[in-house]
Design an enzyme around this catalytic site. Structure first.
Site, PDB file in Angstrom:
ATOM      1  N   HIS A 123      -6.944 -12.115   2.263  1.00  0.00           N
ATOM      2  CA  HIS A 123      -8.081 -11.620   3.039  1.00  0.00           C
ATOM      3  C   HIS A 123      -9.291 -11.305   2.169  1.00  0.00           C
ATOM      4  O   HIS A 123     -10.164 -10.533   2.568  1.00  0.00           O
ATOM      5  CB  HIS A 123      -7.671 -10.379   3.838  1.00  0.00           C
ATOM      6  CG  HIS A 123      -6.660 -10.670   4.905  1.00  0.00           C
ATOM      7  ND1 HIS A 123      -5.764  -9.734   5.379  1.00  0.00           N
ATOM      8  CD2 HIS A 123      -6.396 -11.812   5.592  1.00  0.00           C
ATOM      9  CE1 HIS A 123      -4.996 -10.282   6.306  1.00  0.00           C
ATOM     10  NE2 HIS A 123      -5.360 -11.540   6.447  1.00  0.00           N
ATOM     11  N   THR A 193       4.298  -4.406   4.600  1.00  0.00           N
ATOM     12  CA  THR A 193       3.556  -5.076   5.671  1.00  0.00           C
ATOM     13  C   THR A 193       4.434  -5.247   6.897  1.00  0.00           C
ATOM     14  O   THR A 193       5.631  -5.543   6.782  1.00  0.00           O
ATOM     15  CB  THR A 193       3.029  -6.456   5.229  1.00  0.00           C
ATOM     16  OG1 THR A 193       2.426  -7.112   6.355  1.00  0.00           O
ATOM     17  CG2 THR A 193       4.130  -7.336   4.667  1.00  0.00           C
TER      18      THR A 193
END
Length: 251
Positions: A123, A193
């Site tokens: 990202h 995550t």
């Protein structure tokens, strides 16, 4: 999870890492929280105070960059955070030749600070900023010296951090690097995550389809149905224990 049970899970995970030849890791916000970086989606995270559709999209930035920078400026202090023992342990696994690389959804640069060499920032990151108009790029050190919102020194347009907004496409180069790393992986270490955000969320399934295994480390495991091992524990402490156990495993 009891201490004895956790110890057995870590032992199993360590054995699997030792036996693997092309292990990789996928990390998320849970890896950074123990370094003092709040989870964006957490109780006190950014999205609890800023509507992600108003502040977290490329469209919002293009329409009103000054408004979006009210949110972005809150990220600046986190650039000074240091890696925790979990990041150092992952770098240690790479140093031992047991981890080929890390795919991180975080923008904090902590894996690199810990010494990991092969890191794919899925990202983007918050350490460089690019002018949408002329393409001039500035480092964080210079942006911090600017009046907010920071403006391009060439054309005066408002700078955009090199992060991926919600409605923004992952850079083709990053997708190619990720595919290359994932394609041959025989073990995926998922840590910190929940694997909810696409397309990174598809990585565990891809590794499984090609015959690999998944090892999970999360405070609240979410991959128990597919993971060979799911360890309920914090990123920093669990990764440190895993590295120590791996070091004891015979080659």
């Amino acid at each position: 999870m009891t201490g004895e049970m956790m110890g057995k899970e870590i032992e199993t995970a360590a054995r699997m890492l030792r036996r693997s030849r092309k292990a990789i890791a996928l990390t998320g916000a849970g890896a950074g929280t123990e370094s003092g970086i709040p989870d964006f989606r957490g109780k006190n995270g950014l999205w609890s105070r800023f509507d992600p559709f108003e502040y977290g999209t490329l469209g919002a930035f293009r329409q009103n960059p000054e408004k979006v920078w009210h949110m972005l400026r809150e990220l600046l202090p986190f650039a000074d955070c240091g890696p925790n023992k979990g990041h150092l342990a992952m770098a240690g696994l790479e140093e031992l030749g047991l981890l080929r690389g890390v795919i991180t959804q975080n923008i904090d640069g902590l894996h690199q600070k810990a010494g990991s060499r092969c890191v794919i920032e899925f990202h983007g990151n918050f350490f460089t900023f690019t002018c949408p108009k002329c393409g001039t790029r500035e480092p964080l050190s210079r942006v911090r010296q600017m009046t907010m919102p920071p403006r391009c020194l060439v054309c005066a347009d408002i700078l955009k951090p090199d992060v991926i907004f919600f409605d923004e496409q992952i850079a083709p180069r990053v997708l190619l690097e990720t595919e290359s790393l994932v394609h041959e992986a025989d073990l995926l270490l998922v840590a910190g995550t929940s694997c909810e955000v696409a397309p990174a969320s598809f990585i565990p399934a891809q590794v499984l389809r090609q015959g690999g295994v998944v090892v999970e480390i999360n405070l609240a495991p979410v991959l128990r149905e597919v993971a060979a091992v799911s360890i309920a524990g914090g990123f920093s402490t669990t990764m440190e224990k895993l590295l120590l156990r791996v070091a004891k495993e015979p080659l």
